[in-house]
Design an enzyme around this catalytic site. Structure first.
Site, PDB file in Angstrom:
ATOM      1  N   GLY A   1      59.784 -11.626  98.064  1.00 24.27           N
ATOM      2  CA  GLY A   1      58.261 -11.350  97.162  1.00 24.27           C
ATOM      3  C   GLY A   1      57.374 -12.501  97.967  1.00 24.27           C
ATOM      4  O   GLY A   1      56.570 -12.558  98.075  1.00 24.27           O
TER       5      GLY A   1
ATOM      6  N   HIS B   1      57.265  -6.483  92.038  1.00 23.85           N
ATOM      7  CA  HIS B   1      58.136  -7.085  92.145  1.00 23.85           C
ATOM      8  C   HIS B   1      57.737  -6.475  93.646  1.00 23.85           C
ATOM      9  O   HIS B   1      58.548  -5.549  94.529  1.00 23.85           O
ATOM     10  CB  HIS B   1      59.340  -6.500  92.028  1.00 23.85           C
ATOM     11  CG  HIS B   1      59.327  -6.830  90.253  1.00 23.85           C
ATOM     12  ND1 HIS B   1      60.098  -7.426  89.692  1.00 23.85           N
ATOM     13  CD2 HIS B   1      59.381  -5.566  89.744  1.00 23.85           C
ATOM     14  CE1 HIS B   1      60.361  -7.747  88.668  1.00 23.85           C
ATOM     15  NE2 HIS B   1      59.565  -6.326  87.881  1.00 23.85           N
ATOM     16  N   THR B   2      56.792  -7.989  94.262  1.00 22.36           N
ATOM     17  CA  THR B   2      57.264  -7.028  96.106  1.00 22.36           C
ATOM     18  C   THR B   2      57.636  -7.226  96.325  1.00 22.36           C
ATOM     19  O   THR B   2      57.585  -6.759  98.129  1.00 22.36           O
ATOM     20  CB  THR B   2      55.531  -8.103  96.295  1.00 22.36           C
ATOM     21  OG1 THR B   2      55.926  -9.864  96.158  1.00 22.36           O
ATOM     22  CG2 THR B   2      54.163  -8.342  95.676  1.00 22.36           C
ATOM     23  N   CYS B   3      59.032  -7.947  96.855  1.00 26.71           N
ATOM     24  CA  CYS B   3      60.647  -8.109  97.544  1.00 26.71           C
ATOM     25  C   CYS B   3      60.086  -6.404  97.440  1.00 26.71           C
ATOM     26  O   CYS B   3      60.851  -6.041  98.738  1.00 26.71           O
ATOM     27  CB  CYS B   3      61.294  -8.582  97.059  1.00 26.71           C
ATOM     28  SG  CYS B   3      60.731 -10.193  95.853  1.00 26.71           S
ATOM     29  N   PHE B   4      60.169  -5.882  96.691  1.00 20.17           N
ATOM     30  CA  PHE B   4      61.086  -3.963  96.465  1.00 20.17           C
ATOM     31  C   PHE B   4      59.776  -3.224  96.283  1.00 20.17           C
ATOM     32  O   PHE B   4      60.312  -2.311  96.442  1.00 20.17           O
ATOM     33  CB  PHE B   4      61.881  -3.684  95.686  1.00 20.17           C
ATOM     34  CG  PHE B   4      63.013  -5.090  95.808  1.00 20.17           C
ATOM     35  CD1 PHE B   4      63.964  -5.023  96.505  1.00 20.17           C
ATOM     36  CD2 PHE B   4      62.965  -6.040  94.906  1.00 20.17           C
ATOM     37  CE1 PHE B   4      65.263  -6.275  96.330  1.00 20.17           C
ATOM     38  CE2 PHE B   4      63.968  -7.116  94.754  1.00 20.17           C
ATOM     39  CZ  PHE B   4      64.702  -7.343  95.635  1.00 20.17           C
TER      40      PHE B   4
END
Length: 755
Positions: free
Chosen positions: A446, A721-724
């Site tokens: 993210g 949660h931009t990572c996921f």
């Protein structure tokens, strides 16, 4: 039948015979009624009232008078009578005699009528079809399609285009007539029966194929037969064996000269006929693919498709996407195939045994997957080598596996450029991570996404002088400023950054026209590219091209110069030597437009744009040194880097997964979707950026987001949660309150802090 002449006798007397290049009257035959005549190499026989009158060379007894002396004038041969036919060979003569009385009218006309091969054209086919005489049509089909000569003799132009057939001239076939004729099969209720007869007849025709005896006219069948419905309709593996395989094997057996002629003919085909050629071989490959056959079973078809693809790259006859076989990626595990090909997992296989060896068949999504597989493979190899080099201990494992840079938020561009310049080639091959000094978040993806977003947004601003924005399109291009105002090395570092984004599967906001991606793939820009960047300039140049009058010079008043704006100062550049004095006319306006586009997009003032773009490409290939990159078309590469805007919000809703107690029927989820669809289009894009880190979609579209919603406390705001691509959604059922909180969240998306 009587034969006269023997080939064993020498022909030394040839030199003694007087040569006459022009026709000469035979005075001895004046007044006689000659009913037959035949000529050999140096002898002639005339038939008068059933008796032969030979003359000419007689070294082999070919005159039939029992002697071997040359006879300069016609003399009757008394020993032969009742002659009804005469045929001459090189040094031989054949007489056909009748046992009965010969009447004069019995021997009028040729000794043996010339027979022409059967043929078919649209008129004859349609006439018989509409007459309802089914047996007549079946006879025509059988006669023509059981003979290669008859096929080659069909559908020819009726004018001089049927002649002078060669590689650089016409093939002589009216291909539109071919297409229209074979489409008439659809009008017959007995279509299947006719086509079955065609297949059976072609089996007979193929059996006579001999490439050693082939002339250039014999290549016509390779343009005619592909329009038969049996090549593309209801094709099975049995059809391939009986129809396609003999056809393509014959094509691949051509010698180099004839093969070049056929390729030349292909290059001259119109769009619909070239597309048909591609469709025939694609159909064969697709049929074998569904039959679970690999490339080894398709070699001939793939070989021809590759030739057609290369021709199309040069002549741009059809869109390159026409070659794509979409179902390859769903039937074949291309990621595994590419891995096995690159790592040589199967020693008994060559690269040609893998579908990934034929990138022209793969769509942009499939090629994107290969690029990411390659990136992951390279990252793993470099990590393994680094671990072995370090002995598996000593260094921080994170430094071995990742390339992490630390930057300050307030100086994010300067710090990024400095850090990138210090990275080695080995660093660029590692997984990329970002640390924001003074902020808590650990980069699981993210932070990296938002880092690229902010750096790209800032570096495109005018104060950096690297790019200029068009006021109409809001797209940017290289500024063309001199190195004094804009360091060339910055373009290289920016190219590295974009390459790293692709390498690490991050979409970047990069508002360039398609021309940039053409440049990265060595494809020259066109007027359409300039029109995309600068609509006003493009419109003006298009008006110049479209102008129908013959007074371009007077109406437009242009010369071969282009003007650049440098800090408000206009600088004029000649596009050709003496360009200021060279007027744009009807005859040279195309050249003017081509040069204008080149100077505007590729060169710039004093080649400044060329230098900037070259450094950008160098940095890009430093970070993305990929063998897969050359497989892409410019628009595919563009969508890989910046994503696309093919939004389908209903599809997005259908693809979202839920965790915990949430399901599609849960009250909180029902409230969320009601609130989401109450957002306007721009707000939905902001939500997409809030969730994934970008307003644009990956190459595969909504399905690649793999968004998930999980419950959070009723008091909280929505958190992403931009990572996921994971959304924490408060467990509330009030859609009005949900909309209020959602709008608060999407307006505050920037910051690298932990939730």
């Amino acid at each position: 039948m009587t034969k006269c002449g023997d080939t064993d006798v020498t022909d030394n007397l040839l030199d003694e015979v007087e040569k006459r290049p022009n026709p000469t009257a035979i005075s001895d035959l004046i007044g006689s009624h000659v009913t037959r005549i035949a000529a050999g190499a140096c002898h002639t026989i005339a038939i008068i009232k059933g008796s032969p009158y030979p003359f000419g060379l007689n070294s082999s007894g070919q005159l039939g008078n029992g002697k071997i002396m040359t006879q300069s004038t016609p003399r009757k041969t008394d020993d032969l009578d009742h002659v009804t036919g005469v045929f001459a060979g090189y040094h031989q003569t054949f007489f056909v005699r009748s046992s009965g009385t010969i009447e004069l009218n019995e021997i009028v006309g040729p000794s043996y009528p010339v027979k022409y091969p059967s043929k078919v054209d649209r008129d004859s086919f349609e006439k018989i079809l509409h007459s309802g005489e089914k047996l007549d049509l079946m006879a025509l089909v059988e006669n023509v399609f059981s003979s290669l000569s008859c096929i080659n003799n069909s559908f020819l132009f009726k004018d001089e285009r049927r002649y002078n057939v060669s590689s650089d001239r016409s093939h002589g076939i009216d291909l539109d007539q071919v297409m229209e004729t074979f489409m008439l099969f659809d009008e017959s209720p007995a279509k299947k029966q006719f086509l079955d007869l065609v297949v059976d007849s072609l089996s007979i025709a193929y059996s006579s194929w001999n490439p050693k005896l082939l002339s250039v006219e014999g290549l016509r069948l390779f343009l005619i037969l592909p329009w038969l419905p049996v090549f593309t309709e209801n094709v099975t593996t049995d059809t391939l064996i009986r129809v396609h395989a003999p056809f393509v094997e014959a094509m691949c057996s051509l010698n180099e000269q004839l093969g070049s002629t056929l390729e030349s003919w292909w290059s001259q085909l119109s769009t619909r006929h070239f597309r048909r050629m591609v469709a025939v071989f694609k159909t064969a490959v697709r049929t074998l693919l569904h039959a679970e056959k690999g490339p080894a079973s398709c070699q001939h078809y793939l070989h021809i498709l590759q030739k057609l693809f290369l021709i199309n790259q040069s002549y741009h006859t059809i869109p390159l996407e026409t070659f794509y076989i979409e179902e390859i990626s769903s039937i074949i595990n291309l990621k595994l195939e590419y891995y096995n090909m690159v790592t040589k997992q199967h020693s008994f296989k060559t690269d040609k045994d893998y579908w990934t060896y034929y990138p022209f068949l793969l769509n942009g999504l499939a090629k994107g997957e290969l690029l990411f597989v390659e990136a992951g493979l390279i990252q793993a190899i470099h990590a393994q080598n680094a671990m072995l080099t370090s002995g598996g201990f000593g260094d921080n494992p994170a430094n071995i596996l990742h390339c992490e840079i630390s930057v300050r938020r307030d100086f994010i561009v300067a710090d990024t450029m400095l850090k990138l310049s210090s990275l080695s080639d080995a660093d660029l091959r590692k997984a990329f991570k970002v640390k924001i000094i003074g902020e808590e978040a650990d980069d699981a993806g993210g932070v990296r996404k938002e880092f690229f977003l902010i750096v790209m947004r800032k570096i495109l601003q005018p104060e950096y002088g690297m790019f200029s924005e068009d006021e109409e399109s809001h797209l940017v291009w290289f500024s063309g400023l001199s190195a004094e105002f804009c360091e060339r090395e910055q373009f290289r570092q920016l190219g590295k950054l974009v390459g790293l984004a692709v390498y690490n599967s991050v979409i970047v906001p990069f508002p360039f026209p398609l021309a940039l991606y053409k440049f990265l793939l060595d494809t020259p820009p066109t007027l359409d590219d300039l029109s995309e960047l600068s609509p006003s300039e493009g419109k003006g140049l298009q008006a110049l091209i479209d102008y129908e009058g013959d007074d371009v010079e007077d109406v437009f008043g242009l010369n071969f110069c282009i003007t650049f704006d440098v800090f408000g100062e206009k600088k004029q550049v000649e596009m050709v030597p003496g360009g200021e004095d060279k007027a744009v006319t009807n005859a040279n306006r195309d050249e003017y437009v081509r040069l204008f586009v080149r100077h505007r997009l590729e060169l710039g003032l004093n080649n400044e744009i060329a230098e900037q773009a070259l450094m950008f490409r160098k940095g890009f290939t430093d970070a993305l040194h990929s063998r897969v990159l050359r497989f892409f078309q410019p628009r595919e590469l563009m969508e890989l880097i910046v994503g696309n805007e093919n939004y389908d919000w209903n599809e997005f809703r259908d693809l979202v997964d839920y965790k915990g107690e949430y399901t599609a029927a849960h009250p909180a989820i029902q409230a969320f979707w009601k609130a989401f669809f109450a957002l306007d289009e721009e707000e939905r894009k902001k939500f997409l950026q809030f969730l994934s880190g970008s307003t644009r979609l990956p190459l595969a579209g909504m399905k690649e987001l793999k968004a998930v919603i999980q419950p959070s406390s009723p008091e909280s705001l929505p958190v992403a949660h931009t990572c996921f691509n994971l959304l924490d959604l408060p467990n509330i059922s009030d859609d009005v309150e949900m909309l209020r909180r959602l709008r608060i969240s999407i307006e505050h998306t920037e910051g690298f802090t932990l939730v």
